[in-house]
Design an enzyme around this catalytic site. Structure first.
Site, PDB file in Angstrom:
ATOM      1  N   HIS A  50       2.546   5.919 -13.655  1.00  0.00           N
ATOM      2  CA  HIS A  50       1.443   4.987 -13.488  1.00  0.00           C
ATOM      3  C   HIS A  50       0.117   5.746 -13.617  1.00  0.00           C
ATOM      4  CE1 HIS A  50       2.339   6.176  -9.155  1.00  0.00           C
ATOM      5  NE2 HIS A  50       1.074   6.549  -9.297  1.00  0.00           N
TER       6      HIS A  50
HETATM    7  P1  TYD Z   1       4.211   4.919  -5.834  1.00  0.00           P
HETATM    8  O1  TYD Z   1       2.781   5.229  -5.706  1.00  0.00           O
HETATM    9  O2  TYD Z   1       4.662   3.988  -6.902  1.00  0.00           O
HETATM   10  O3  TYD Z   1       4.946   6.322  -5.931  1.00  0.00           O
HETATM   11  P2  TYD Z   1       5.995   6.868  -6.982  1.00  0.00           P
HETATM   12  O4  TYD Z   1       5.413   6.650  -8.319  1.00  0.00           O
HETATM   13  O5  TYD Z   1       6.120   8.296  -6.640  1.00  0.00           O
HETATM   14  O6  TYD Z   1       7.227   6.093  -6.745  1.00  0.00           O
HETATM   15  O7  TYD Z   1       4.720   4.367  -4.429  1.00  0.00           O
HETATM   16  C1  TYD Z   1       6.070   4.094  -4.147  1.00  0.00           C
HETATM   17  C2  TYD Z   1       6.089   2.988  -3.113  1.00  0.00           C
HETATM   18  O8  TYD Z   1       5.470   3.403  -1.914  1.00  0.00           O
HETATM   19  C3  TYD Z   1       5.380   1.741  -3.573  1.00  0.00           C
HETATM   20  O9  TYD Z   1       6.146   0.624  -3.152  1.00  0.00           O
HETATM   21  C4  TYD Z   1       4.086   1.755  -2.833  1.00  0.00           C
HETATM   22  C5  TYD Z   1       4.400   2.538  -1.584  1.00  0.00           C
HETATM   23  N1  TYD Z   1       3.266   3.339  -1.120  1.00  0.00           N
HETATM   24  C6  TYD Z   1       2.641   3.050   0.067  1.00  0.00           C
HETATM   25  O10 TYD Z   1       3.004   2.081   0.767  1.00  0.00           O
HETATM   26  N2  TYD Z   1       1.616   3.818   0.501  1.00  0.00           N
HETATM   27  C7  TYD Z   1       1.169   4.873  -0.198  1.00  0.00           C
HETATM   28  O11 TYD Z   1       0.197   5.552   0.233  1.00  0.00           O
HETATM   29  C8  TYD Z   1       1.779   5.166  -1.444  1.00  0.00           C
HETATM   30  C9  TYD Z   1       1.336   6.327  -2.285  1.00  0.00           C
HETATM   31  C10 TYD Z   1       2.843   4.372  -1.863  1.00  0.00           C
END
Ligand code: TYD
Length: 294
Positions: A50
């Site tokens: 992303h």
């Molecule tokens: P995401 O940012 O998509 O991380 P990755 O690409 O490493 O999987 O986040 C994964 C999940 O965690 C998504 O459902 C959003 C949640 N999240 C939070 O609730 N708080 C946060 O600070 C972050 C970074 C993610």
């Protein structure tokens, strides 16, 4: 040009081991609003995929290592994160992917804002399209300024430290409002206006597009002020498009400064200034006229 911008933290080493410190401003180029970390990661389960519209982040592998791919739509670059004494800056509109995590990898991230799903671009096609039509940057409002909830500041403007903007004021886009400016509520400020430090824009003043007002210029709006007596209406003062007002000038109530006029530094403007006129002195008088507005 490399996409990877590394930030070296301060490391204090002695016989007991290492202490690593990261400070806002000295190391982290934004106010930290959130810290999160990834751990127990699987080598074969990549993450990320992303970009963020506005979020700024600094990622640091405090243990172990991983690959981090960065892509700004023009170039792609993969770096290995594994030095706990340095962070990788990931700015807005940079697509990123993390993979090949070592079993002990802990990836710590400092972020400039709280979690906000609406800031994510989770499809590469949507990211690429957004790069072609970037949203207008929001105004930059310094945290040490005081903007009343009923004031508006247009996209792309900068509002610096100790600026006060009162309820009702409307500041246009791409303006530069320097430190220690006061803008009262019954005011209109156009686009691309520069107000240097110490300017006071009082009730009743309109500054049209492309006006520049130098440091410590004072607008006034009440010819016969009395303490604690608020006039029924303030005099209306207008600075027309492209006019320039020199430092320390005083603008008396109710005057109009014409398009592209120049008011000399330290002048006291007591009556209207014709378009393209250069005025100076106290009271300000026309010295010459400009052939063009440039
Ligand atoms: P995401 O940012 O998509 O991380 P990755 O690409 O490493 O999987 O986040 C994964 C999940 O965690 C998504 O459902 C959003 C949640 N999240 C939070 O609730 N708080 C946060 O600070 C972050 C970074 C993610």
């Amino acid at each position: 040009m490399t996409l990877a911008r590394w930030i070296d933290f301060t490391t204090v080493t002695d016989a007991r081991g290492h202490l690593v410190a990261a400070e806002v401003e000295r190391h982290i180029p934004f106010d930290i609003r959130r810290v999160y970390y990834l751990r127990d990661l699987k080598a074969g389960e990549p993450r990320g995929f992303h970009a963020h519209k506005a979020l700024q982040q600094v990622a640091v592998c405090v243990a172990g290592s991983c690959n981090l791919l960065l892509d700004d739509g023009h170039a792609r670059e993969t770096v290995r994160c594994g030095d706990p004494a340095r962070g990788l800056y990931i700015g807005p509109m940079v697509w990123h992917e993390m993979y090949d995590f070592s079993p002990d990898c802990v990836l710590l991230v400092f972020a400039s804002a709280e979690y906000d799903e609406s800031d994510y671009l989770r499809s590469y096609d949507v990211f690429a399209a957004a790069l072609k039509h970037p949203p207008q940057p929001a105004a930059f409002i310094h945290r040490l300024s005081d903007i009343a909830p009923g004031a508006t500041v247009g996209a792309g403007s900068r509002v610096e430290q100790y600026v006060v903007i009162r309820n009702g004021a409307a500041v246009g886009g791409d303006c530069n409002i320097c430190a220690h400016v006061l803008i009262e509520g019954d005011t209109r400020i156009g686009d691309r206006v520069t107000l240097k430090s110490g300017v006071r824009v009082c009730d009743g003043v309109t500054l049209e597009d492309d006006v520049i007002v130098s440091s410590n210029v004072i607008f006034t709006n009440d010819p016969l002020p009395r303490s604690y007596v608020r006039p029924e209406a303030f005099s209306r003062t207008v600075v027309r498009r492209g006019a320039r007002v020199g430092a320390n000038a005083t603008i008396l109530p109710g005057v109009t400064i014409g398009e592209f006029a120049i008011v000399g530094a330290g002048s006291v403007v007591t009556r209207d200034v014709p378009p393209r006129a250069v005025v100076y002195g106290s009271p300000a008088r026309v010295g010459r006229e400009l052939a063009s507005g440039a």
